[in-house]
Design an enzyme around this catalytic site. Structure first.
Site, PDB file in Angstrom:
ATOM      1  N   HIS A  75      45.853  39.675 -57.118  1.00 46.42           N
ATOM      2  CA  HIS A  75      44.982  39.227 -58.214  1.00 46.42           C
ATOM      3  C   HIS A  75      44.896  37.698 -58.236  1.00 46.42           C
ATOM      4  O   HIS A  75      43.803  37.131 -58.368  1.00 46.42           O
ATOM      5  CB  HIS A  75      45.519  39.756 -59.544  1.00 46.42           C
ATOM      6  CG  HIS A  75      44.738  39.339 -60.746  1.00 46.42           C
ATOM      7  ND1 HIS A  75      43.736  40.105 -61.303  1.00 46.42           N
ATOM      8  CD2 HIS A  75      44.797  38.209 -61.495  1.00 46.42           C
ATOM      9  CE1 HIS A  75      43.225  39.472 -62.343  1.00 46.42           C
ATOM     10  NE2 HIS A  75      43.859  38.313 -62.492  1.00 46.42           N
ATOM     11  N   GLU A  76      46.046  37.027 -58.100  1.00 42.23           N
ATOM     12  CA  GLU A  76      46.051  35.563 -58.107  1.00 42.23           C
ATOM     13  C   GLU A  76      45.364  35.002 -56.858  1.00 42.23           C
ATOM     14  O   GLU A  76      44.677  33.978 -56.935  1.00 42.23           O
ATOM     15  CB  GLU A  76      47.484  35.043 -58.196  1.00 42.23           C
ATOM     16  CG  GLU A  76      48.236  35.457 -59.455  1.00 42.23           C
ATOM     17  CD  GLU A  76      47.505  35.060 -60.732  1.00 42.23           C
ATOM     18  OE1 GLU A  76      46.842  34.000 -60.745  1.00 42.23           O
ATOM     19  OE2 GLU A  76      47.590  35.821 -61.711  1.00 42.23           O
ATOM     20  N   HIS A  79      41.715  34.919 -57.533  1.00 40.72           N
ATOM     21  CA  HIS A  79      41.317  33.776 -58.368  1.00 40.72           C
ATOM     22  C   HIS A  79      41.073  32.534 -57.512  1.00 40.72           C
ATOM     23  O   HIS A  79      40.147  31.750 -57.777  1.00 40.72           O
ATOM     24  CB  HIS A  79      42.399  33.462 -59.401  1.00 40.72           C
ATOM     25  CG  HIS A  79      42.302  34.262 -60.658  1.00 40.72           C
ATOM     26  ND1 HIS A  79      41.141  34.400 -61.383  1.00 40.72           N
ATOM     27  CD2 HIS A  79      43.251  34.972 -61.336  1.00 40.72           C
ATOM     28  CE1 HIS A  79      41.366  35.147 -62.450  1.00 40.72           C
ATOM     29  NE2 HIS A  79      42.633  35.506 -62.448  1.00 40.72           N
ATOM     30  N   GLU A  81      38.216  37.463 -64.712  1.00 40.78           N
ATOM     31  CA  GLU A  81      39.309  38.431 -64.630  1.00 40.78           C
ATOM     32  C   GLU A  81      38.836  39.729 -63.973  1.00 40.78           C
ATOM     33  O   GLU A  81      39.543  40.309 -63.138  1.00 40.78           O
ATOM     34  CB  GLU A  81      39.871  38.720 -66.023  1.00 40.78           C
ATOM     35  CG  GLU A  81      40.728  37.602 -66.581  1.00 40.78           C
ATOM     36  CD  GLU A  81      41.938  37.312 -65.709  1.00 40.78           C
ATOM     37  OE1 GLU A  81      42.815  38.181 -65.565  1.00 40.78           O
ATOM     38  OE2 GLU A  81      42.000  36.215 -65.142  1.00 40.78           O
ATOM     39  N   ASP A 103      40.157  41.270 -60.526  1.00 47.24           N
ATOM     40  CA  ASP A 103      40.636  42.652 -60.451  1.00 47.24           C
ATOM     41  C   ASP A 103      39.981  43.387 -59.286  1.00 47.24           C
ATOM     42  O   ASP A 103      40.646  44.064 -58.496  1.00 47.24           O
ATOM     43  CB  ASP A 103      40.326  43.403 -61.750  1.00 47.24           C
ATOM     44  CG  ASP A 103      41.176  42.937 -62.917  1.00 47.24           C
ATOM     45  OD1 ASP A 103      42.223  42.308 -62.680  1.00 47.24           O
ATOM     46  OD2 ASP A 103      40.780  43.204 -64.070  1.00 47.24           O
TER      47      ASP A 103
END
Length: 482
Positions: free
Chosen positions: A133-134, A137, A198, A202
């Site tokens: 997930h990070e 980003h 977000e 995801d």
């Protein structure tokens, strides 16, 4: 590896910095690097800023400098990165010593995970889902795009924003308050990514996870556990503060997971042993760890290598060296070159002043894996304890040649030079250490001290250190002008 002296040093360093938003910048010596110069963040600029900001973070948070955990996290992280698209620079992964569930990314591919995230995960796929997930980003440039958008509105201090993010990882509520106080309510999105960001993280993170061979269903399962845990506490979990989680988002990830084939992915031995290490050394109170792991071993199905390994660490850290030695020796008989076991056995031998035996064992491991940081740092640490300072220096300088950001290596190196009373090299090693923590003024001061200890006849050495100081000063000045 315990490295008690190193831990004490970094605790003192953290206290001296403080975690208030303003003091993070002022005390570290990090300049204000926001403003119109970065209204458009190219990948090159992002990497440059990310490296400086991550060094500041390392100087401001209680980071975990554990070579075994570092190897595991970076191996896992880069396995995930290898399956990601739009990767523009190398990624680096770090640990923060914090029991709360959280992880965060900064500019330039730098990602940190709280130890608590690994401690509460129930599978490697769950833990990997947070890291992927990070990564998403970063690859989608969510942070960089936020900085660009805010700079288009008005020049701002990127360092101040990072200070609030740093604070938020320790105390989410205080971090948000600092952000709103210093930058206004609109800046809260620096911590709480937008709903769209977000959801995008995801979606892309789940694909990275699945393509890397992990179970994509771990994403909704982990989210569900987080929402259930948050129902029984007064304050939201740290992860939910920095990554707002709605019921719709949980449902969305569940629907997305159904597009993939459900798979059973066994946890790797490195995950199992890393988790046991975190639980024993960073999660449970030290005085309670022996009883906790003994209880785990007594439960049905609990007599595992991970719980035995955790018990060995617990006994070592509580001074029960003979009992710890028996457990580790039994484990080593089954897997003689397992570095998790070798690491603990080294500390047991050093605790018993069996320096020769430790050095002989580590010499053999070093011949097998000469470039492995776990082996090298253990070997160098044992050499320092045994008084073989020149051996330690040789090992550490070789390690730093290809891994020049290793905090423990610089700390051990400075200790070895100090014991030899080579104060010029001692202060230079300390300067390198402070540079890795983005403390430019302190690094420059230590280089001046190094120059004071260089003999009058060592002109070449004097010129080399002077040039290093000038280069550091120029970098510091350049950052202040950005």
């Amino acid at each position: 590896m315990s490295f008690k002296a190193a831990q004490q040093f970094f605790v003192a360093f953290l206290v001296s910095f403080g975690l208030a938003t303003g003091s993070v910048q002022a005390r570290s010596g990090l300049p204000d690097i926001g403003g119109n110069a970065f209204s458009t963040l190219t990948p090159e600029k992002e990497k440059q800023l990310g490296d400086v900001l991550m060094r500041q973070t390392r100087g401001s948070l209680p980071m975990v400098y554990d070579p075994l955990l570092d190897e595991y996290l970076n191996d896992l992280g880069n396995r995930l990165v290898a399956r990601a698209n739009d990767v523009k620079f190398p990624f680096k992964f770090y640990w923060v010593n914090n029991k709360h569930i959280n992880a965060f990314a900064t500019l330039g591919g730098n990602i940190a995970s709280h130890t608590g995230t690994l401690a509460v995960s129930e599978s490697e796929s769950e833990f990997a889902s947070v890291i992927s997930h990070e990564i998403a980003h970063v690859t989608q440039r969510h942070i960089a795009r936020f900085v660009e958008a805010q700079n288009q509105r008005a020049p701002m201090s990127l360092a101040a924003i990072l200070g609030a993010v740093v604070l938020a990882t320790v105390n989410p509520e205080a971090g948000m308050a600092a952000m709103m106080a210093t930058q206004g309510a609109a800046q809260q999105s620096a911590i709480n990514f937008t709903r769209g960001n977000e959801q995008e993280a995801d979606r892309i993170g789940m694909k990275i996870l699945a393509d890397s061979g992990f179970d994509p269903y771990a994403v909704p399962e982990f989210f569900y556990k987080l929402t259930q845990q948050s129902r029984f506490v007064n304050q939201q979990l740290a992860f939910l503060q920095t990554h707002p989680l709605s019921q719709a988002r949980v449902s969305d990830t569940r629907l997305r997971a159904e597009q993939f084939e459900r798979r059973y992915v066994p946890d790797s031995q490195d995950y199992i042993l890393s988790k046991a290490r975190v639980l024993a050394r960073y999660h449970f109170p030290t005085k309670e760890t022996v009883e906790i792991f003994q209880q785990r071993l007594s439960q049905p199905g609990g007599n595992t290598k991970a719980n035995l390994y955790g018990l060995a660490i617990a006994k070592l850290d509580n001074g029960l060296l003979i009992e710890a030695q028996k457990i580790i020796e039994d484990l080593l008989q089954q897997d003689p070159h397992n570095l998790y076991y070798v690491d603990v056995y080294t500390d047991i031998l050093l605790g018993q002043n069996q320096y020769k035996k430790a050095l002989e064992m580590l010499e053999q491991e070093y011949l097998i894996r000469p470039n492995n940081q776990v082996v090298t740092l253990n070997y160098a640490n044992a050499a320092v304890k045994a008084g073989s300072y020149r051996l330690a220096i040789h090992l550490l300088r070789n390690l730093l040649y290809y891994k020049n950001d290793n905090i423990l290596a610089y700390d051990l190196l400075s200790d070895a030079y100090k014991q030899l009373e080579d104060f010029a090299k001692y202060y230079e090693a300390r300067a390198d250490l402070y540079y890795q923590l983005a403390n430019y003024p302190k690094a420059i001061d230590d280089l001046n001290e190094a120059l004071n200890h260089i003999g009058e006849n060592s002109r070449l050495e004097n010129r080399r250190v002077e040039a290093k100081k000038q280069q550091l000063q120029a970098e510091f000045d350049r950052l202040r002008k950005m």
